[in-house]
Design a protein around this motif. Structure first.
Motif, PDB file in Angstrom:
ATOM      1  N   ALA A 154     -15.166 104.785  39.176  1.00 44.77           N
ATOM      2  CA  ALA A 154     -15.751 104.096  40.174  1.00 44.77           C
ATOM      3  C   ALA A 154     -14.789 103.476  41.257  1.00 44.77           C
ATOM      4  CB  ALA A 154     -16.760 102.990  39.496  1.00 44.77           C
ATOM      5  N   SER A 155     -14.916 103.444  42.428  1.00 48.51           N
ATOM      6  CA  SER A 155     -14.109 102.948  43.612  1.00 48.51           C
ATOM      7  C   SER A 155     -14.641 102.121  44.666  1.00 48.51           C
ATOM      8  CB  SER A 155     -13.335 104.165  44.030  1.00 48.51           C
ATOM      9  OG  SER A 155     -14.332 105.097  44.720  1.00 48.51           O
ATOM     10  N   ARG A 156     -15.972 102.039  44.587  1.00 51.14           N
ATOM     11  CA  ARG A 156     -16.671 101.249  45.430  1.00 51.14           C
ATOM     12  C   ARG A 156     -17.494 100.174  45.054  1.00 51.14           C
ATOM     13  NH1 ARG A 156     -18.378 106.490  46.539  1.00 51.14           N
ATOM     14  NH2 ARG A 156     -20.337 106.017  46.306  1.00 51.14           N
ATOM     15  N   PRO A 157     -17.678  99.056  45.697  1.00 47.83           N
ATOM     16  CA  PRO A 157     -18.289  97.826  44.988  1.00 47.83           C
ATOM     17  C   PRO A 157     -19.531  98.135  44.531  1.00 47.83           C
ATOM     18  CG  PRO A 157     -17.173  97.270  47.214  1.00 47.83           C
ATOM     19  CD  PRO A 157     -17.062  98.788  47.047  1.00 47.83           C
ATOM     20  N   GLU A 158     -20.323  98.971  45.149  1.00 43.58           N
ATOM     21  CA  GLU A 158     -21.666  99.389  44.582  1.00 43.58           C
ATOM     22  C   GLU A 158     -21.811  99.960  43.295  1.00 43.58           C
ATOM     23  OE1 GLU A 158     -20.652 102.213  47.791  1.00 43.58           O
ATOM     24  OE2 GLU A 158     -20.531 100.172  47.619  1.00 43.58           O
ATOM     25  N   GLU A 159     -20.725 100.632  42.858  1.00 46.54           N
ATOM     26  CA  GLU A 159     -20.626 101.506  41.719  1.00 46.54           C
ATOM     27  C   GLU A 159     -20.386 100.601  40.641  1.00 46.54           C
ATOM     28  OE1 GLU A 159     -19.089 105.708  43.544  1.00 46.54           O
ATOM     29  OE2 GLU A 159     -17.446 104.147  43.255  1.00 46.54           O
ATOM     30  N   PHE A 160     -20.195  99.320  40.568  1.00 42.37           N
ATOM     31  CA  PHE A 160     -19.741  98.327  39.522  1.00 42.37           C
ATOM     32  C   PHE A 160     -21.158  97.591  39.068  1.00 42.37           C
ATOM     33  CE2 PHE A 160     -15.809  99.438  41.009  1.00 42.37           C
ATOM     34  CZ  PHE A 160     -15.163  99.673  39.827  1.00 42.37           C
ATOM     35  N   ASP A 196       7.002 105.743  39.430  1.00 45.98           N
ATOM     36  CA  ASP A 196       6.010 106.809  39.272  1.00 45.98           C
ATOM     37  C   ASP A 196       5.188 106.442  38.168  1.00 45.98           C
ATOM     38  OD1 ASP A 196       6.929 108.380  41.406  1.00 45.98           O
ATOM     39  OD2 ASP A 196       8.123 109.769  40.191  1.00 45.98           O
ATOM     40  N   MET A 197       3.928 106.592  38.105  1.00 45.14           N
ATOM     41  CA  MET A 197       2.835 106.465  37.031  1.00 45.14           C
ATOM     42  C   MET A 197       2.917 107.509  35.987  1.00 45.14           C
ATOM     43  SD  MET A 197      -1.061 106.544  37.210  1.00 45.14           S
ATOM     44  CE  MET A 197      -1.099 105.247  38.554  1.00 45.14           C
ATOM     45  N   PRO A 198       3.241 106.873  34.592  1.00 41.34           N
ATOM     46  CA  PRO A 198       3.587 107.707  33.598  1.00 41.34           C
ATOM     47  C   PRO A 198       2.238 108.920  33.473  1.00 41.34           C
ATOM     48  CG  PRO A 198       3.505 105.496  33.001  1.00 41.34           C
ATOM     49  CD  PRO A 198       3.233 105.497  34.243  1.00 41.34           C
ATOM     50  N   GLU A 199       2.566 110.002  32.955  1.00 42.14           N
ATOM     51  CA  GLU A 199       2.076 111.056  33.077  1.00 42.14           C
ATOM     52  C   GLU A 199       0.568 110.758  32.313  1.00 42.14           C
ATOM     53  OE1 GLU A 199       0.389 114.672  34.092  1.00 42.14           O
ATOM     54  OE2 GLU A 199       2.294 113.871  34.810  1.00 42.14           O
ATOM     55  N   LYS A 200       0.784 110.194  31.177  1.00 41.54           N
ATOM     56  CA  LYS A 200      -0.381 110.009  30.385  1.00 41.54           C
ATOM     57  C   LYS A 200      -1.561 108.955  30.947  1.00 41.54           C
ATOM     58  CE  LYS A 200       1.399 105.948  27.926  1.00 41.54           C
ATOM     59  NZ  LYS A 200       2.099 105.499  26.235  1.00 41.54           N
ATOM     60  N   LEU A 201      -1.126 108.478  31.989  1.00 42.61           N
ATOM     61  CA  LEU A 201      -2.058 107.695  32.596  1.00 42.61           C
ATOM     62  C   LEU A 201      -2.939 108.293  33.749  1.00 42.61           C
ATOM     63  CD1 LEU A 201      -0.389 103.952  32.692  1.00 42.61           C
ATOM     64  CD2 LEU A 201      -2.127 104.820  31.139  1.00 42.61           C
ATOM     65  N   ARG A 202      -2.235 109.407  34.341  1.00 38.43           N
ATOM     66  CA  ARG A 202      -2.661 109.849  35.375  1.00 38.43           C
ATOM     67  C   ARG A 202      -4.245 110.501  35.066  1.00 38.43           C
ATOM     68  NH1 ARG A 202       2.725 112.709  37.858  1.00 38.43           N
ATOM     69  NH2 ARG A 202       3.870 111.203  38.011  1.00 38.43           N
ATOM     70  N   GLY A 203      -5.109 110.413  35.965  1.00 39.14           N
ATOM     71  CA  GLY A 203      -6.424 110.647  35.698  1.00 39.14           C
ATOM     72  C   GLY A 203      -7.348 109.802  34.871  1.00 39.14           C
ATOM     73  N   GLN A 204      -6.761 108.979  34.300  1.00 37.76           N
ATOM     74  CA  GLN A 204      -7.255 107.956  33.589  1.00 37.76           C
ATOM     75  C   GLN A 204      -7.293 106.358  33.995  1.00 37.76           C
ATOM     76  OE1 GLN A 204      -7.089 108.159  29.162  1.00 37.76           O
ATOM     77  NE2 GLN A 204      -5.613 109.934  29.453  1.00 37.76           N
ATOM     78  N   TYR A 205      -6.698 106.340  35.240  1.00 32.71           N
ATOM     79  CA  TYR A 205      -6.262 105.017  35.707  1.00 32.71           C
ATOM     80  C   TYR A 205      -7.188 104.605  36.810  1.00 32.71           C
ATOM     81  CZ  TYR A 205      -3.054 101.597  37.346  1.00 32.71           C
ATOM     82  OH  TYR A 205      -2.503 100.166  37.539  1.00 32.71           O
ATOM     83  N   GLN A 206      -7.813 103.434  36.509  1.00 30.27           N
ATOM     84  CA  GLN A 206      -8.691 102.798  37.493  1.00 30.27           C
ATOM     85  C   GLN A 206      -7.590 101.992  38.621  1.00 30.27           C
ATOM     86  OE1 GLN A 206     -10.818 100.636  34.302  1.00 30.27           O
ATOM     87  NE2 GLN A 206     -12.674 101.225  35.227  1.00 30.27           N
ATOM     88  N   SER A 207      -8.036 102.629  39.726  1.00 32.20           N
ATOM     89  CA  SER A 207      -7.315 102.161  41.152  1.00 32.20           C
ATOM     90  C   SER A 207      -8.162 100.990  41.717  1.00 32.20           C
ATOM     91  CB  SER A 207      -7.045 103.185  41.966  1.00 32.20           C
ATOM     92  OG  SER A 207      -5.887 104.218  41.554  1.00 32.20           O
ATOM     93  N   TYR A 208      -9.499 100.695  41.376  1.00 28.06           N
ATOM     94  CA  TYR A 208     -10.328  99.933  41.859  1.00 28.06           C
ATOM     95  C   TYR A 208     -11.263  99.334  40.820  1.00 28.06           C
ATOM     96  CZ  TYR A 208     -13.385  97.314  44.951  1.00 28.06           C
ATOM     97  OH  TYR A 208     -14.065  96.329  45.549  1.00 28.06           O
ATOM     98  N   THR A 209     -11.190  97.752  40.766  1.00 24.82           N
ATOM     99  CA  THR A 209     -12.589  97.533  39.769  1.00 24.82           C
ATOM    100  C   THR A 209     -12.771  96.194  40.441  1.00 24.82           C
ATOM    101  OG1 THR A 209     -10.919  96.069  38.101  1.00 24.82           O
ATOM    102  CG2 THR A 209     -11.714  98.454  37.886  1.00 24.82           C
ATOM    103  N   CYS A 210     -14.054  95.992  40.551  1.00 30.05           N
ATOM    104  CA  CYS A 210     -14.666  94.655  41.166  1.00 30.05           C
ATOM    105  C   CYS A 210     -16.244  94.470  40.706  1.00 30.05           C
ATOM    106  CB  CYS A 210     -14.643  94.827  42.599  1.00 30.05           C
ATOM    107  SG  CYS A 210     -15.099  93.322  43.612  1.00 30.05           S
ATOM    108  N   ALA A 211     -16.056  93.506  39.836  1.00 23.33           N
ATOM    109  CA  ALA A 211     -17.376  92.992  39.161  1.00 23.33           C
ATOM    110  C   ALA A 211     -18.602  92.612  40.237  1.00 23.33           C
ATOM    111  CB  ALA A 211     -17.264  92.054  38.196  1.00 23.33           C
ATOM    112  N   ASP A 212     -19.699  93.225  40.075  1.00 21.86           N
ATOM    113  CA  ASP A 212     -20.867  92.837  40.781  1.00 21.86           C
ATOM    114  C   ASP A 212     -21.542  91.583  39.903  1.00 21.86           C
ATOM    115  OD1 ASP A 212     -23.287  92.278  41.706  1.00 21.86           O
ATOM    116  OD2 ASP A 212     -23.656  94.363  42.078  1.00 21.86           O
ATOM    117  N   MET A 213     -21.338  90.332  40.250  1.00 23.41           N
ATOM    118  CA  MET A 213     -21.709  89.421  39.461  1.00 23.41           C
ATOM    119  C   MET A 213     -23.151  88.672  39.629  1.00 23.41           C
ATOM    120  SD  MET A 213     -19.279  88.968  37.496  1.00 23.41           S
ATOM    121  CE  MET A 213     -19.768  87.361  36.867  1.00 23.41           C
TER     122      MET A 213
END
Length: 326
Positions: free
Chosen positions: A119-125, A275-292
């Motif tokens: 998820a990468s947009r506020p409405e997706e949280f 550089d980001m470690p290889e094991k984290l690529r594709g599993q790294y959340q670049s954005y989180t924001c709780a809809d409270m």
């Protein structure tokens, strides 16, 4: 009597301390191991520490239990043993839910923002129950938490007996004292403070998202005291039930965090990108924001600590003192 699974861990031990300060009788279910987790409880020991493998028999023999805070889990986002993660994070949670439902005991458990995956947009949280099946976690840990959330909803849909109060909390990026045993899973705040103390530049991962500048990856960072305040509020408001986000509702960049650490430590801001470690690529959340909004609508109105204030409190009241434990 209140039982806290994972009560010698990060969030669990902070909760344990707050409950004891309120005069509650508490029992912790956890392994202390050899990584110094006992220090998390040194200022507020529980009545008993029960090994997790003995928890079921303990519960059957202690009808005075009034609530279970289920914080225990395999929380490593890089975990790969699917059978062990399922057994620890899903099956045990199901057993505790069922026991609480049968005995009329309140049940508050830890879910995770890792359930939101890419998820990468506020409405997706959104934590709305009807959005649950839209989520696609990126790693085994997040999937296990999502699987239990879905199981809970299935129990409710088929009108199976439920605990008199049940709450799942989707924790976002929690930081604060008593996390020192977590190794690679320690918060970014603690990791960056250690770099400051060594005299090295603060290192941040380069962005692996096209169009997103380095350091602009953003997370919802929340002070552990705010997380525990939410849990204590739930304990005081037994009529609140549901699956809720537990963050601040504000996304802050990793560069913001790095600067806050430098400022609180009284050093010149100095950041470099790696550089980001290889094991984290594709599993790294670049954005989180709780809809409270849903938690606020349920009645929770306390303000959350800003990133700058939380980082300053962590560093000045704990990390820079002789005893950094709560």
């Amino acid at each position: 009597m209140i039982v806290i699974t994972g009560g010698a861990g990060f969030i669990g031990s902070y909760l344990q301390g707050k409950l004891r300060s309120r005069g509650e009788e508490t029992v912790v279910s956890d392994w202390l191991g050899e990584a110094g987790k006992w220090r998390n409880l040194q200022r507020h020991a529980p009545l008993e520490i029960i090994p997790p493998e003995s928890l079921e028999s303990f519960l059957e023999e202690n009808p005075s239990v009034t609530a279970i805070f289920h914080m225990g889990a395999i929380s490593t986002t890089t975990a790969t043993d699917g059978d062990l993660v399922w057994q620890s994070n899903v099956e045990l949670s199901q057993k505790l839910w069922t026991w609480c439902a049968r005995h009329g005991v309140r049940f508050i458990y830890a879910s995770s923002a890792a359930t939101y995956g890419a998820a990468s947009r506020p409405e997706e949280f959104s934590d709305a129950p009807d959005r649950l099946d839209e989520l696609h976690p990126l790693n085994l840990y997040g999937w296990s938490k999502h699987a239990f959330d879905q199981w809970v909803m299935h129990q409710l849909q088929k009108k199976a007996k439920a605990p008199p109060q049940w709450v799942g909390l989707k924790f976002f990026n929690v930081y604060g004292p008593n996390e020192y045993h977590k190794g690679a899973m320690i918060s970014v705040v603690k990791g960056k403070y250690d770099e400051v103390r060594s005299g090295a530049p603060l290192r941040l991962f380069r962005s692996d998202v096209p169009g997103l500048p380095d350091g602009m990856q953003a997370r919802d960072f929340i002070w552990v005291g705010d997380v525990v305040d939410v849990m204590l509020w739930l304990l005081d408001n037994s009529g609140v039930n549901g699956l809720f986000n537990c963050g601040t509702g504000v996304a802050r960049t990793y560069l913001d965090l790095a600067h806050a650490v430098c400022d609180a430590a009284g050093v010149v801001r100095n950041v470099e990108f790696v550089d980001m470690p290889e094991k984290l690529r594709g599993q790294y959340q670049s954005y989180t924001c709780a809809d409270m909004r849903r938690l606020k609508a349920a009645g929770y109105s306390r303000p959350f600590m800003s990133l700058e204030d939380g980082v300053a409190k962590y560093i000045k009241d704990y990390l820079s003192t002789p005893c950094p434990y709560y």
